[in-house]
Design an enzyme around this catalytic site. Structure first.
Site, PDB file in Angstrom:
ATOM      1  N   ARG A   1       0.831  -1.210   0.000  1.00 16.41           N
ATOM      2  CA  ARG A   1       0.000   0.000   0.000  1.00 16.41           C
ATOM      3  C   ARG A   1       0.864   1.257   0.000  1.00 16.41           C
ATOM      4  O   ARG A   1       0.508   2.272  -0.600  1.00 16.41           O
ATOM      5  CB  ARG A   1      -0.957  -0.027   1.186  1.00 16.41           C
ATOM      6  CG  ARG A   1      -2.036  -1.062   0.956  1.00 16.41           C
ATOM      7  CD  ARG A   1      -2.979  -1.281   2.112  1.00 16.41           C
ATOM      8  NE  ARG A   1      -4.070  -2.146   1.648  1.00 16.41           N
ATOM      9  CZ  ARG A   1      -5.065  -2.581   2.394  1.00 16.41           C
ATOM     10  NH1 ARG A   1      -5.126  -2.242   3.677  1.00 16.41           N
ATOM     11  NH2 ARG A   1      -6.008  -3.338   1.887  1.00 16.41           N
TER      12      ARG A   1
ATOM     13  N   TYR B   1      -6.871   0.173  -6.860  1.00 19.27           N
ATOM     14  CA  TYR B   1      -6.294  -1.135  -6.509  1.00 19.27           C
ATOM     15  C   TYR B   1      -5.549  -1.116  -5.175  1.00 19.27           C
ATOM     16  O   TYR B   1      -5.344  -0.076  -4.581  1.00 19.27           O
ATOM     17  CB  TYR B   1      -5.454  -1.731  -7.634  1.00 19.27           C
ATOM     18  CG  TYR B   1      -4.309  -0.945  -8.246  1.00 19.27           C
ATOM     19  CD1 TYR B   1      -3.642   0.063  -7.583  1.00 19.27           C
ATOM     20  CD2 TYR B   1      -3.894  -1.271  -9.537  1.00 19.27           C
ATOM     21  CE1 TYR B   1      -2.581   0.740  -8.176  1.00 19.27           C
ATOM     22  CE2 TYR B   1      -2.827  -0.600 -10.137  1.00 19.27           C
ATOM     23  CZ  TYR B   1      -2.184   0.403  -9.447  1.00 19.27           C
ATOM     24  OH  TYR B   1      -1.138   1.055 -10.017  1.00 19.27           O
ATOM     25  N   GLU B   2      -5.189  -2.304  -4.740  1.00 20.12           N
ATOM     26  CA  GLU B   2      -4.526  -2.512  -3.439  1.00 20.12           C
ATOM     27  C   GLU B   2      -5.430  -2.024  -2.301  1.00 20.12           C
ATOM     28  O   GLU B   2      -4.967  -1.448  -1.312  1.00 20.12           O
ATOM     29  CB  GLU B   2      -3.170  -1.781  -3.432  1.00 20.12           C
ATOM     30  CG  GLU B   2      -2.158  -2.325  -2.441  1.00 20.12           C
ATOM     31  CD  GLU B   2      -1.933  -3.819  -2.537  1.00 20.12           C
ATOM     32  OE1 GLU B   2      -1.549  -4.306  -3.605  1.00 20.12           O
ATOM     33  OE2 GLU B   2      -2.153  -4.495  -1.512  1.00 20.12           O
ATOM     34  N   GLY B   3      -6.742  -2.312  -2.439  1.00 18.17           N
ATOM     35  CA  GLY B   3      -7.730  -1.837  -1.470  1.00 18.17           C
ATOM     36  C   GLY B   3      -8.142  -0.435  -1.878  1.00 18.17           C
ATOM     37  O   GLY B   3      -7.317   0.478  -1.849  1.00 18.17           O
TER      38      GLY B   3
ATOM     39  N   GLN C   1      -9.395   1.869   2.534  1.00 14.12           N
ATOM     40  CA  GLN C   1      -8.291   2.422   3.355  1.00 14.12           C
ATOM     41  C   GLN C   1      -8.861   3.261   4.502  1.00 14.12           C
ATOM     42  O   GLN C   1      -8.421   3.155   5.651  1.00 14.12           O
ATOM     43  CB  GLN C   1      -7.361   3.330   2.524  1.00 14.12           C
ATOM     44  CG  GLN C   1      -6.753   2.690   1.314  1.00 14.12           C
ATOM     45  CD  GLN C   1      -5.925   1.475   1.649  1.00 14.12           C
ATOM     46  OE1 GLN C   1      -5.211   1.455   2.647  1.00 14.12           O
ATOM     47  NE2 GLN C   1      -6.021   0.457   0.831  1.00 14.12           N
TER      48      GLN C   1
END
Ligand code: FAD
Length: 579
Positions: free
Chosen positions: A301, A437-439, A444
């Site tokens: 992240r 992406y990546e959450g 977040q």
């Protein structure tokens, strides 16, 4: 447009925000002394600008293509990746036991910052490999580490992360790819993998000799949801005993997604086990896969947050260049009626100063976070907790801000920004993926107001905000913002319902991120005033002032939204709302 690496600002951020000198005092990071740091930052900046930046445009225009089952990149990518591997850049922050240089994560971030500023889509290739290295470093067996890590660390092989399926996006626990343990025969002890994954970044290509896919799947009778997920190593080519790639595994890229941006990054629909002959190895224990993924998720992240800095820097340089060249109208109020470069008009100045300030502020926050990660690695528990709190702020704020900066870059270009000719539009299109992406950034923010808010009973976050207040000295607006964040954090922790917390999570995350970033920029400005980075003596006080006088008060204005609660959002029932 060529670009020049922001070496001086990077060195300042690495010194002031990451505190590299202090890190180098430890035995583990002793090699990170000043000369080495300067050599890395300068060297990767030159390499990225010279070899990867020229491929950014062709990567966008031609992009990755799937031809007869093979993923192809435009001419030049193969050589540029080979040079990157030969020069050892992939190994900077990787474990020394497996061929890496074992330098701080901070310097690994710098390698990615430079590569990604040069070519954001291409940079996803090493970025994903680094994620795979971290997962195996922490959870792989000794045999797995010996077999896969050296080649992943050198970059000769690349890595991927396979979580997403059509029905399992943010809700990773909904995934259905299966893994059956094999009792006997050649593959005894391994698992037969079957399923489809979507959106897999650099899921297939020919730039590396082998691709090590890390795949999340379910063993039979696994508990439902995220507690029933296991992690597997699924290589594109099986690895022979001598460590070289052997027979092809039963997996393939079925198609590539057509996307808004990052066209040079092949985003693959991956099929595993079409002929029931796809074999993978379990990493760690069954049903503990998500925990293993979480190990690398924090750093991954941070690496996505880093993309906000990258796109900001690239868009800024391009806009600055254009604003110097483009002549339009006389300066308002000037006796000289000759037209001037648009850089002379107040509103263009505003846009460019905002772009520059936000980019420097994102960079300051990035290296502050990276420095906390490195302290955590050295055993500092408080720093580790602080890094965890900083990660959602960096990922969400920097990626949203990257879009804002790229959008301003388009605006500075006027019509030339909207047409594709200048390349300003590419940055804007490329930037748009990072909040997803990546959450997603919503996820977040939810993480910040739930799990992270609870860390050390709230003290991890409150301690950070208290440090800002203590150090802000005469900066009243910053003190007010940090104080307001603290009040909201306590309200969220002690009084607010879960719905109210989640409803205010995004504005709250932005407030906190701006407070930390402004604090870190202020620290840079103080260091420059005391003689650090002479090349930045003129610019730094100006950008720090803009951050403190313009960005910080605006963020304080988000308090009403952060505390607004969820009632209004649910005033209408679903039908009335959606009709
Ligand atoms: C170019 C690209 C590359 C990618 N690379 C990879 C990769 O390499 N490996 C991989 O595994 N995946 C990858 N992904 C997948 C990516 O991580 C997912 O797209 C992302 O996690 C979001 O999932 P989704 O697209 O299904 O959206 P959804 O989960 O359907 O979300 C849609 C919207 O609803 C919101 N939402 C969903 N659930 C909640 C909730 N509980 N609370 C609040 N809001 C919620 C989201 O924030 C979002 O705004 C990639 C995606 C893209 C587009």
């Amino acid at each position: 447009m060529p670009y020049t690496a922001a070496t001086q600002d990077q060195l300042l951020a690495i010194a002031v925000n990451a505190g590299i000198e202090e890190l180098a005092e430890s035995e583990r990071f002793a090699a990170a002394e000043a000369d080495m740091v300067e050599a890395i930052v300068t060297g990767i900046g030159e390499f990225a600008a010279g070899e990867w930046a020229p491929l950014n445009r062709v990567g966008d225009e031609v992009g990755a293509k799937l031809e007869n089952g093979v993923v192809r990149l435009p001419d030049g990518f193969q050589e540029a990746y080979a040079h990157y591997v030969e020069q050892g850049w992939n190994a900077i922050a990787s474990p020394a036991d497996h061929g890496g240089q074992g330098l701080p994560f901070t310097l690994g971030c710098n390698v990615l910052e430079n590569l990604g500023t040069a070519n954001m889509a291409f940079n996803l290739l090493p970025m994903l490999s680094i994620g795979a290295i971290e997962a195996l470093e922490h959870h792989g067996s000794a045999d797995q580490q010996a077999m896969y890590l050296p080649k992943l660390v050198s970059g000769e092989w690349s890595g991927t992360m396979n979580l997403t399926e059509p029905q399992a996006g943010s809700d990773v626990g909904a995934l259905t790819t299966t893994a059956h343990k094999i009792a006997e025969g050649e593959h005894a002890g391994k698992y037969r993998i079957k399923g489809q994954k979507i959106y897999i970044t650099w899921g297939d290509h020919e730039l590396a000799e082998n691709i090590i896919h890390l795949v999340l799947a379910r063993v039979p009778e696994a508990p439902a949801g995220s507690r029933g997920i296991s992690l597997f190593i699924v290589p594109k080519y099986h690895v022979k005993d001598d460590g070289t790639p052997g027979a092809r595994n039963d997996l393939r890229a079925v198609s590539l997604e057509e996307k808004l941006g990052i066209h040079a990054s092949p985003t693959c629909v991956m099929s595993y086990g079409d002929s029931d002959e796809c074999f993978g190895e379990l990493v760690g224990e069954e049903n503990r896969g998500l925990a293993a993924m979480f190990t690398m998720m924090n750093n991954a992240r941070i690496n996505v947050g880093n993309q906000g800095v990258q796109i900001g820097e690239r868009a800024l340089q391009q806009a600055m260049d254009y604003a110097r060249e483009r002549i339009q109208s006389a300066r308002a109020g000037s006796p000289d009626k000759n037209p001037v470069a648009i850089l002379e008009h107040p509103d263009v100045r505003r846009m460019l100063l905002r772009m520059r300030t936000l980019t420097e502020a994102m960079r300051a926050l990035l290296y502050y976070t990276a420095g906390q990660v490195d302290r955590g690695t050295l055993g500092d528990r408080a720093a580790k907790a602080r890094a965890e709190v900083l990660v959602p702020m960096l990922k969400a704020w920097a990626t949203d801000t990257g879009i804002e900066v790229a959008s301003l870059g388009v605006q500075v270009h006027g019509g030339m920004g909207f047409v594709e000719e200048t390349g300003a539009a590419q940055h804007y299109r490329d930037a748009r993926i990072a909040p997803i992406y990546e959450g997603t950034n919503g996820i977040q923010a939810a993480d910040l107001v739930t799990r992270k808010l609870g860390l050390e009973n709230g003290e991890a976050l409150l301690g950070l905000l208290a440090d800002i207040e203590k150090d802000a000295a005469e900066e009243v607006a910053l003190i007010r913002l940090a104080n307001s964040c603290g009040d909201i954090a306590r309200w969220m922790r002690d009084e607010a319902s879960l719905d109210d917390r989640l409803a205010g999570s995004v504005p709250f995350t932005e407030m906190c991120a701006v407070a930390v970033a402004a604090w870190q920029l202020l620290r840079q400005a103080r260091a420059v005033a005391n003689g650090a980075a002479p090349a930045l003596t003129q610019i730094k006080p100006v950008t720090a002032r803009y951050m403190l006088d313009h960005v910080v008060p605006a963020a304080a204005g988000l308090a009403a939204a952060a505390r607004g609660g969820a009632n209004l959002f649910y005033q209408l029932d679903t039908d009335a709302f959606a009709d």
